[in-house]
Design a protein around this motif. Structure first.
Motif, PDB file in Angstrom:
ATOM      1  N   ARG A  70       0.838  -1.189   0.000  1.00  0.00           N
ATOM      2  CA  ARG A  70       0.000   0.000   0.000  1.00  0.00           C
ATOM      3  C   ARG A  70       0.870   1.234   0.000  1.00  0.00           C
ATOM      4  NH1 ARG A  70      -5.381  -0.554   3.027  1.00  0.00           N
ATOM      5  NH2 ARG A  70      -4.944   1.631   3.215  1.00  0.00           N
ATOM      6  N   GLY A  73      -1.640   5.607   2.785  1.00  0.00           N
ATOM      7  CA  GLY A  73      -2.945   6.096   3.194  1.00  0.00           C
ATOM      8  C   GLY A  73      -2.887   7.063   4.357  1.00  0.00           C
ATOM      9  N   ARG A  74      -3.855   6.995   5.229  1.00  0.00           N
ATOM     10  CA  ARG A  74      -3.971   7.921   6.362  1.00  0.00           C
ATOM     11  C   ARG A  74      -2.797   7.786   7.318  1.00  0.00           C
ATOM     12  NH1 ARG A  74      -6.336   8.050  11.553  1.00  0.00           N
ATOM     13  NH2 ARG A  74      -7.215  10.099  12.016  1.00  0.00           N
ATOM     14  N   ALA A  75      -2.368   6.552   7.611  1.00  0.00           N
ATOM     15  CA  ALA A  75      -1.273   6.342   8.547  1.00  0.00           C
ATOM     16  C   ALA A  75       0.011   7.038   8.068  1.00  0.00           C
ATOM     17  CB  ALA A  75      -1.020   4.848   8.749  1.00  0.00           C
ATOM     18  N   ARG A  77       0.191   9.672   6.110  1.00  0.00           N
ATOM     19  CA  ARG A  77       0.002  11.131   6.198  1.00  0.00           C
ATOM     20  C   ARG A  77       0.182  11.634   7.627  1.00  0.00           C
ATOM     21  NH1 ARG A  77      -4.232   9.818   2.815  1.00  0.00           N
ATOM     22  NH2 ARG A  77      -5.768  10.188   4.446  1.00  0.00           N
ATOM     23  N   LEU A  78      -0.253  10.850   8.598  1.00  0.00           N
ATOM     24  CA  LEU A  78      -0.159  11.265  10.002  1.00  0.00           C
ATOM     25  C   LEU A  78       1.278  11.264  10.513  1.00  0.00           C
ATOM     26  CD1 LEU A  78      -3.274   9.485  11.520  1.00  0.00           C
ATOM     27  CD2 LEU A  78      -3.006  11.915  10.976  1.00  0.00           C
ATOM     28  N   LYS A  79       2.156  10.485   9.882  1.00  0.00           N
ATOM     29  CA  LYS A  79       3.557  10.414  10.304  1.00  0.00           C
ATOM     30  C   LYS A  79       4.348  11.638   9.887  1.00  0.00           C
ATOM     31  CE  LYS A  79       4.001   5.432  10.381  1.00  0.00           C
ATOM     32  NZ  LYS A  79       4.651   4.265   9.799  1.00  0.00           N
ATOM     33  N   ARG A  80       3.845  12.431   8.996  1.00  0.00           N
ATOM     34  CA  ARG A  80       4.579  13.609   8.508  1.00  0.00           C
ATOM     35  C   ARG A  80       4.732  14.664   9.524  1.00  0.00           C
ATOM     36  NH1 ARG A  80       1.865  14.287   2.600  1.00  0.00           N
ATOM     37  NH2 ARG A  80       2.202  12.176   1.998  1.00  0.00           N
TER      38      ARG A  80
END
Length: 80
Positions: A70, A73-75, A77-80
């Motif tokens: 993958r 996804g959302r995960a 984006r949240l790590k940025r």
């Protein structure tokens, strides 16, 4: 009218195209995500010999048209 059955009129002894009408070329692999052929193979298919088509058909099951992982996804984006 001919005595030849209608279903035999268009029958050919050539290898059919593996196209499944999902024609999207993956940007990384450069392979069609539907049939796993390259753009060059798709474009040249009608001019290929039976032997060339058979070689490609035999190789298709080993190809991966798109990376299996993958994108994040959302995960991701949240790590940025």
């Amino acid at each position: 009218m001919s005595d030849i059955p209608q279903n035999l009129v268009w029958r050919r002894d050539e290898i059919e195209s593996p196209c499944v009408q999902i024609c999207v070329i993956h940007p990384e692999t450069r392979l069609c995500t539907g049939c796993a052929r390259s753009i060059d193979e798709i474009g040249a298919w009608s001019r290929m010999s039976t032997e060339e088509r058979r070689a490609i058909m035999d190789e298709l099951p080993t190809r991966s048209p798109a990376p299996a992982g993958r994108r994040g996804g959302r995960a991701a984006r949240l790590k940025r």
